[in-house]
Design a protein around this motif. Sequence first.
Motif, PDB file in Angstrom:
ATOM      1  N   LYS A   2       0.657  -1.258  -0.226  1.00 45.96           N
ATOM      2  CA  LYS A   2      -0.015  -0.007  -0.012  1.00 45.96           C
ATOM      3  C   LYS A   2       0.912   1.009  -0.006  1.00 45.96           C
ATOM      4  CE  LYS A   2      -3.035  -2.110   3.316  1.00 45.96           C
ATOM      5  NZ  LYS A   2      -4.181  -2.007   4.167  1.00 45.96           N
ATOM      6  N   PHE A  21       5.859   9.829  12.584  1.00 45.72           N
ATOM      7  CA  PHE A  21       4.871   9.084  11.666  1.00 45.72           C
ATOM      8  C   PHE A  21       5.598   8.258  10.642  1.00 45.72           C
ATOM      9  CE2 PHE A  21       0.482   9.201  12.869  1.00 45.72           C
ATOM     10  CZ  PHE A  21       0.279  10.264  13.630  1.00 45.72           C
ATOM     11  N   ILE A  25       5.507   4.017  10.517  1.00 44.67           N
ATOM     12  CA  ILE A  25       4.674   3.083   9.437  1.00 44.67           C
ATOM     13  C   ILE A  25       5.583   1.668   9.078  1.00 44.67           C
ATOM     14  CG2 ILE A  25       4.238   3.225   7.147  1.00 44.67           C
ATOM     15  CD1 ILE A  25       2.430   5.099   8.857  1.00 44.67           C
ATOM     16  N   LYS A  29       4.308  -3.043   5.056  1.00 43.28           N
ATOM     17  CA  LYS A  29       2.735  -2.935   4.335  1.00 43.28           C
ATOM     18  C   LYS A  29       2.842  -1.895   3.587  1.00 43.28           C
ATOM     19  CE  LYS A  29       0.091  -5.004   8.149  1.00 43.28           C
ATOM     20  NZ  LYS A  29      -0.356  -4.541   9.637  1.00 43.28           N
ATOM     21  N   TYR A  30       3.700  -0.847   4.159  1.00 44.79           N
ATOM     22  CA  TYR A  30       3.520   0.488   3.228  1.00 44.79           C
ATOM     23  C   TYR A  30       4.569   0.981   2.467  1.00 44.79           C
ATOM     24  CZ  TYR A  30      -1.264   1.411   4.836  1.00 44.79           C
ATOM     25  OH  TYR A  30      -2.452   1.408   5.317  1.00 44.79           O
ATOM     26  N   MET A  58      -1.212  12.936   6.134  1.00 48.31           N
ATOM     27  CA  MET A  58      -1.105  11.482   5.709  1.00 48.31           C
ATOM     28  C   MET A  58      -1.914  10.732   4.889  1.00 48.31           C
ATOM     29  SD  MET A  58       1.565   9.162   6.072  1.00 48.31           S
ATOM     30  CE  MET A  58       2.310   8.744   7.710  1.00 48.31           C
ATOM     31  N   LEU A  60      -3.081   7.491   3.557  1.00 48.92           N
ATOM     32  CA  LEU A  60      -2.897   6.211   3.812  1.00 48.92           C
ATOM     33  C   LEU A  60      -3.955   5.310   2.822  1.00 48.92           C
ATOM     34  CD1 LEU A  60      -2.693   5.691   7.748  1.00 48.92           C
ATOM     35  CD2 LEU A  60      -1.022   5.513   5.921  1.00 48.92           C
ATOM     36  N   ASP A  61      -3.559   4.740   1.778  1.00 47.86           N
ATOM     37  CA  ASP A  61      -4.169   3.993   1.022  1.00 47.86           C
ATOM     38  C   ASP A  61      -5.035   4.587   0.587  1.00 47.86           C
ATOM     39  OD1 ASP A  61      -4.596   1.445  -0.200  1.00 47.86           O
ATOM     40  OD2 ASP A  61      -5.893   0.620   1.009  1.00 47.86           O
ATOM     41  N   GLN A  63      -6.683   7.473   1.496  1.00 51.32           N
ATOM     42  CA  GLN A  63      -7.432   8.037   2.410  1.00 51.32           C
ATOM     43  C   GLN A  63      -6.737   9.015   3.341  1.00 51.32           C
ATOM     44  OE1 GLN A  63      -9.440   5.446   5.030  1.00 51.32           O
ATOM     45  NE2 GLN A  63     -10.986   6.944   6.052  1.00 51.32           N
ATOM     46  N   PRO A  64      -7.131  10.509   3.262  1.00 49.24           N
ATOM     47  CA  PRO A  64      -6.359  11.460   4.038  1.00 49.24           C
ATOM     48  C   PRO A  64      -6.768  11.670   5.387  1.00 49.24           C
ATOM     49  CG  PRO A  64      -8.482  12.411   2.745  1.00 49.24           C
ATOM     50  CD  PRO A  64      -8.383  10.866   2.670  1.00 49.24           C
ATOM     51  N   PHE A  65      -5.679  11.865   6.235  1.00 50.90           N
ATOM     52  CA  PHE A  65      -5.709  12.132   7.616  1.00 50.90           C
ATOM     53  C   PHE A  65      -4.828  13.392   7.798  1.00 50.90           C
ATOM     54  CE2 PHE A  65      -6.412   7.521   7.248  1.00 50.90           C
ATOM     55  CZ  PHE A  65      -7.472   7.412   8.022  1.00 50.90           C
ATOM     56  N   HIS A  66      -5.560  14.410   8.491  1.00 50.98           N
ATOM     57  CA  HIS A  66      -4.782  15.785   8.675  1.00 50.98           C
ATOM     58  C   HIS A  66      -4.302  15.359  10.289  1.00 50.98           C
ATOM     59  CE1 HIS A  66      -7.789  16.307   5.822  1.00 50.98           C
ATOM     60  NE2 HIS A  66      -6.756  17.292   5.360  1.00 50.98           N
ATOM     61  N   ILE A  67      -3.035  15.808  10.512  1.00 45.92           N
ATOM     62  CA  ILE A  67      -2.341  15.593  11.767  1.00 45.92           C
ATOM     63  C   ILE A  67      -1.797  16.848  12.399  1.00 45.92           C
ATOM     64  CG2 ILE A  67      -0.203  14.289  12.600  1.00 45.92           C
ATOM     65  CD1 ILE A  67      -0.186  12.304  10.234  1.00 45.92           C
TER      66      ILE A  67
END
Lengths: 78, 78
Positions: A2, A21, A25, A29-30, A58, A60-61, A63-67
């Motif tokens: 991924k 981060f 990871i 996997k990534y 970030m 991931l696959d 999908q956005p994640f705001h950190i």
Amino acid sequence: MKRATFYHAGCPVCVSAEQQFVDAIDPGKYEVEIVHLGTARNRIEEAEGLGVQSVPAMVLDGQPFHINFGASISDLKS
Amino acid sequence: MKRATFYHAGCPVCVSAEQQFVDAIDPGKYEVEIVHLGTARNRIEEAEGLGVQSVPAMVLDGQPFHINFGASISDLKS
């Protein structure tokens, strides 16, 4: 494999998040890519298309994640 | 082994972040714990002490990172 893409803009909040981060990871996997939108400005549109509204973020696959919060994408464009 | 604690409150934003993030963490580096603050209310104070202001949040090796936004800690207390 991924894909994990970390978008940032070099801000202190970004650098801190990047170090923790990206290190955390699972490399089994990534496949991790780090993109500095302050220098790679041609990739701002790609980040927006993935749903990134602020950095650091970030994806991931897909999908956005705001950190935390460093800067908004619209600020990077100006 | 470093410690990664994922604090959430069962909200949809939390569940989505949990599935992606917890799965992405390198199990060779981090021992991951998932804490549902809606049920483990006795741990809200611990989360606040670590700097968690909203959920979902991931504390990596003592450093808090807020991931997107589901609910504020103060809302969980009421």
